[in-house]
Enzyme design. Structure first.
Site, PDB file in Angstrom:
ATOM      1  N   ARG A  29     -96.520 -29.484  -1.773  1.00 61.72           N
ATOM      2  CA  ARG A  29     -96.280 -28.210  -2.454  1.00 61.72           C
ATOM      3  C   ARG A  29     -95.475 -27.309  -1.517  1.00 61.72           C
ATOM      4  O   ARG A  29     -96.010 -26.804  -0.536  1.00 61.72           O
ATOM      5  CB  ARG A  29     -97.630 -27.571  -2.789  1.00 61.72           C
ATOM      6  CG  ARG A  29     -97.535 -26.388  -3.716  1.00 61.72           C
ATOM      7  CD  ARG A  29     -98.883 -25.701  -3.867  1.00 61.72           C
ATOM      8  NE  ARG A  29     -99.238 -24.962  -2.655  1.00 61.72           N
ATOM      9  CZ  ARG A  29    -100.444 -24.957  -2.082  1.00 61.72           C
ATOM     10  NH1 ARG A  29    -101.421 -25.659  -2.588  1.00 61.72           N
ATOM     11  NH2 ARG A  29    -100.668 -24.258  -0.994  1.00 61.72           N
ATOM     12  N   HIS A  74     -99.670 -21.589  -3.046  1.00 59.73           N
ATOM     13  CA  HIS A  74    -100.595 -22.086  -4.082  1.00 59.73           C
ATOM     14  C   HIS A  74    -100.323 -21.362  -5.398  1.00 59.73           C
ATOM     15  O   HIS A  74    -100.256 -21.970  -6.453  1.00 59.73           O
ATOM     16  CB  HIS A  74    -102.033 -21.854  -3.623  1.00 59.73           C
ATOM     17  CG  HIS A  74    -103.043 -22.085  -4.701  1.00 59.73           C
ATOM     18  ND1 HIS A  74    -103.444 -23.346  -5.063  1.00 59.73           N
ATOM     19  CD2 HIS A  74    -103.695 -21.220  -5.516  1.00 59.73           C
ATOM     20  CE1 HIS A  74    -104.319 -23.244  -6.060  1.00 59.73           C
ATOM     21  NE2 HIS A  74    -104.484 -21.977  -6.343  1.00 59.73           N
ATOM     22  N   TYR A 130    -102.244 -19.792   6.719  1.00 60.75           N
ATOM     23  CA  TYR A 130    -102.939 -21.035   7.064  1.00 60.75           C
ATOM     24  C   TYR A 130    -102.018 -22.232   7.314  1.00 60.75           C
ATOM     25  O   TYR A 130    -102.464 -23.288   7.721  1.00 60.75           O
ATOM     26  CB  TYR A 130    -103.960 -21.406   5.972  1.00 60.75           C
ATOM     27  CG  TYR A 130    -103.381 -21.485   4.567  1.00 60.75           C
ATOM     28  CD1 TYR A 130    -102.704 -22.616   4.131  1.00 60.75           C
ATOM     29  CD2 TYR A 130    -103.519 -20.425   3.680  1.00 60.75           C
ATOM     30  CE1 TYR A 130    -102.162 -22.687   2.858  1.00 60.75           C
ATOM     31  CE2 TYR A 130    -102.972 -20.474   2.401  1.00 60.75           C
ATOM     32  CZ  TYR A 130    -102.310 -21.602   2.002  1.00 60.75           C
ATOM     33  OH  TYR A 130    -101.775 -21.671   0.743  1.00 60.75           O
TER      34      TYR A 130
HETATM   35  C1  LIG Z   1    -114.439 -24.726 -10.641  1.00 64.64           C
HETATM   36  C2  LIG Z   1    -113.444 -23.908  -9.838  1.00 64.64           C
HETATM   37  N1  LIG Z   1    -113.691 -23.638  -8.552  1.00 64.64           N
HETATM   38  C3  LIG Z   1    -112.799 -22.927  -7.814  1.00 64.64           C
HETATM   39  C4  LIG Z   1    -111.647 -22.471  -8.400  1.00 64.64           C
HETATM   40  C5  LIG Z   1    -110.626 -21.673  -7.575  1.00 64.64           C
HETATM   41  N2  LIG Z   1    -109.454 -22.555  -7.342  1.00 64.64           N
HETATM   42  C6  LIG Z   1    -108.329 -22.441  -8.081  1.00 64.64           C
HETATM   43  S1  LIG Z   1    -107.196 -23.584  -7.655  1.00 64.64           S
HETATM   44  C7  LIG Z   1    -108.165 -24.216  -6.445  1.00 64.64           C
HETATM   45  C8  LIG Z   1    -107.698 -25.349  -5.577  1.00 64.64           C
HETATM   46  C9  LIG Z   1    -107.170 -26.506  -6.358  1.00 64.64           C
HETATM   47  O1  LIG Z   1    -106.655 -27.454  -5.478  1.00 64.64           O
HETATM   48  P1  LIG Z   1    -106.090 -28.819  -5.988  1.00 64.64           P
HETATM   49  O2  LIG Z   1    -107.040 -29.452  -6.944  1.00 64.64           O
HETATM   50  O3  LIG Z   1    -105.716 -29.629  -4.782  1.00 64.64           O
HETATM   51  O4  LIG Z   1    -104.790 -28.418  -6.823  1.00 64.64           O
HETATM   52  P2  LIG Z   1    -103.457 -27.714  -6.347  1.00 64.64           P
HETATM   53  O5  LIG Z   1    -103.639 -26.234  -6.628  1.00 64.64           O
HETATM   54  O6  LIG Z   1    -103.229 -28.016  -4.911  1.00 64.64           O
HETATM   55  O7  LIG Z   1    -102.376 -28.284  -7.215  1.00 64.64           O
HETATM   56  C10 LIG Z   1    -109.384 -23.548  -6.393  1.00 64.64           C
HETATM   57  C11 LIG Z   1    -110.465 -23.853  -5.429  1.00 64.64           C
HETATM   58  C12 LIG Z   1    -111.428 -22.756  -9.757  1.00 64.64           C
HETATM   59  N3  LIG Z   1    -110.317 -22.372 -10.380  1.00 64.64           N
HETATM   60  N4  LIG Z   1    -112.330 -23.497 -10.454  1.00 64.64           N
END
Ligand SMILES: Cc1ncc(C[n+]2csc(CCOP(=O)(O)OP(=O)(O)O)c2C)c(N)n1
Length: 354
Positions: A257, A261, A270
């Site tokens: 990415r 985020h 970070y």
């Molecule tokens: C159940 C839940 N816990 C926490 C969050 C907050 N949150 C949003 S995105 C994210 C990280 C997602 O990471 P990943 O699955 O690696 O996807 P990426 O954003 O890197 O594509 C978190 C912890 C959420 N949306 N839903």
């Protein structure tokens, strides 16, 4: 050549194109030159639109937006490999896949403008589920849907997108177990982009994500997610397995990415810039374009034509997004409770009068 992103260490991913755009292994993925060209065009459109969306958020036209620069091959290669009956269950970062599947981008972006939950597009007509913010819940939905397809005798599959961080969630494991036990025609597609907000992949997973499939009794495949041809072939094969009744596949697409985020996040807190600069050397668009040019499938003239067309398409989408009206205020009250409690009724009266 820059070194590969840290989270790519370990098992060598499947590749059709090396990072420098030269072919490795069997280059014929079963697509005609015009289909190959179309994939590049989708990638170019997706990147341009993604950058526009970040600008729109900065201008206050979108509330928040999760960019996907660097992940175009993972999304477009996989979405292109699906058949018209297959159903996609996205996260919040799959605008490129949505474009390929025919979702109206203005409707899709209504979610990020804050005017609609999940986007007003019709999931049944587009075969593209609503944008899913709760991490990993859509994987369970995808497996349930796949089980339904099998029960109905429909020759189709479902595909759930998710990130590396999502594999820390119970929902991922529950869905994978269910898919394995019931041999569901599902594709679990992980875009391992190195980060789950500020948490790097090594803090998510001690092992390699694709290997988790073995514990659930189905194949797991690690593919270079920045190689659109390899992603296409891998997803196509997973879909063929699903159609044949041979059950699910877990695909781990190694990607990166490039941006934040989301527009609400500051990766400078970070992540070091050197890491991003090194990852740019693996750009999926540069790689694919360079191969297409080397075999004579595209030339500068085609690319110049596309640039103008894409610019107009993106500006039309931008105008469409900005022109979207705010939803009626009463919806905030009307679609939350069947029988509104007294406090909500009072608030409704206060806002709307009477
Ligand atoms: C159940 C839940 N816990 C926490 C969050 C907050 N949150 C949003 S995105 C994210 C990280 C997602 O990471 P990943 O699955 O690696 O996807 P990426 O954003 O890197 O594509 C978190 C912890 C959420 N949306 N839903």
């Amino acid at each position: 050549m820059a070194s590969e992103p840290d989270h790519w260490r370990g098992t060598e991913p499947l590749r059709v194109l090396a990072p420098d755009g030269t072919a490795v292994g069997d280059i014929d993925v079963g697509l005609a030159p015009d289909e190959l060209r179309a994939m590049l065009r989708w990638m170019l459109l997706a990147r341009r639109l993604d950058r526009e969306c970040i600008a729109l958020q900065r201008q206050g036209e979108l509330t928040v937006y999760p960019g996907f620069e660097g992940q175009e091959a993972a999304q477009i290669g996989s979405a292109t490999a699906l058949g018209p009956e297959d159903f996609v269950f996205p996260t919040f970062r799959e605008l490129a896949a949505a474009l390929v599947r025919g979702v109206d981008p203005v409707q899709y972006l209504a979610y990020h403008r804050g005017t609609w939950h999940g986007g007003p597009y019709d999931p049944r007509a587009t075969r593209f589920g609503p944008i899913c913010i709760p991490v990993a819940t859509q994987i369970v939905h995808a497996v349930g849907y796949a089980m339904g397809l099998a029960l109905d005798g429909t020759r189709a599959c479902s595909l759930a997108y998710f990130g590396d961080g999502s594999t820390s969630e119970g929902d991922f494991h529950e869905a994978a177990n269910l898919a394995g036990v019931f041999s569901a025609p599902a594709i679990l597609f992980c875009q391992n982009n190195g980060w789950a907000i500020s948490v790097p992949t090594e803090r998510q997973t001690a092992g390699e994500i694709f290997r988790r499939a073995e514990g659930y009794g189905f194949p797991g495949i690690r593919v270079d997610g920045n190689d659109v041809l390899a992603v296409y072939r891998t997803t196509r094969e997973a879909a063929a397995r699903a159609y044949a009744g041979d059950g699910p596949t877990l695909i781990e697409a190694l990607t990166y990415r490039i941006g934040a985020h989301s527009t609400a996040d500051d990766p400078g807190r970070y992540r070091v810039e050197d890491e991003v600069a090194a990852a740019r050397a693996f750009d999926p668009i540069v790689r694919f374009r360079s191969w297409l040019e080397s075999v004579g499938h595209i030339d500068g003239g085609v690319l110049a034509d596309w640039e103008g067309e894409i610019e107009s398409e993106v500006l039309a989408i931008r105008d469409g997004v900005i022109a979207q009206p705010a939803p009626p205020v009463e919806w905030m009250f009307d679609h939350t409770y069947a029988d509104p409690p007294a406090a909500i009724a009072e608030q409704r009266a206060e806002v709307l009068g009477g």
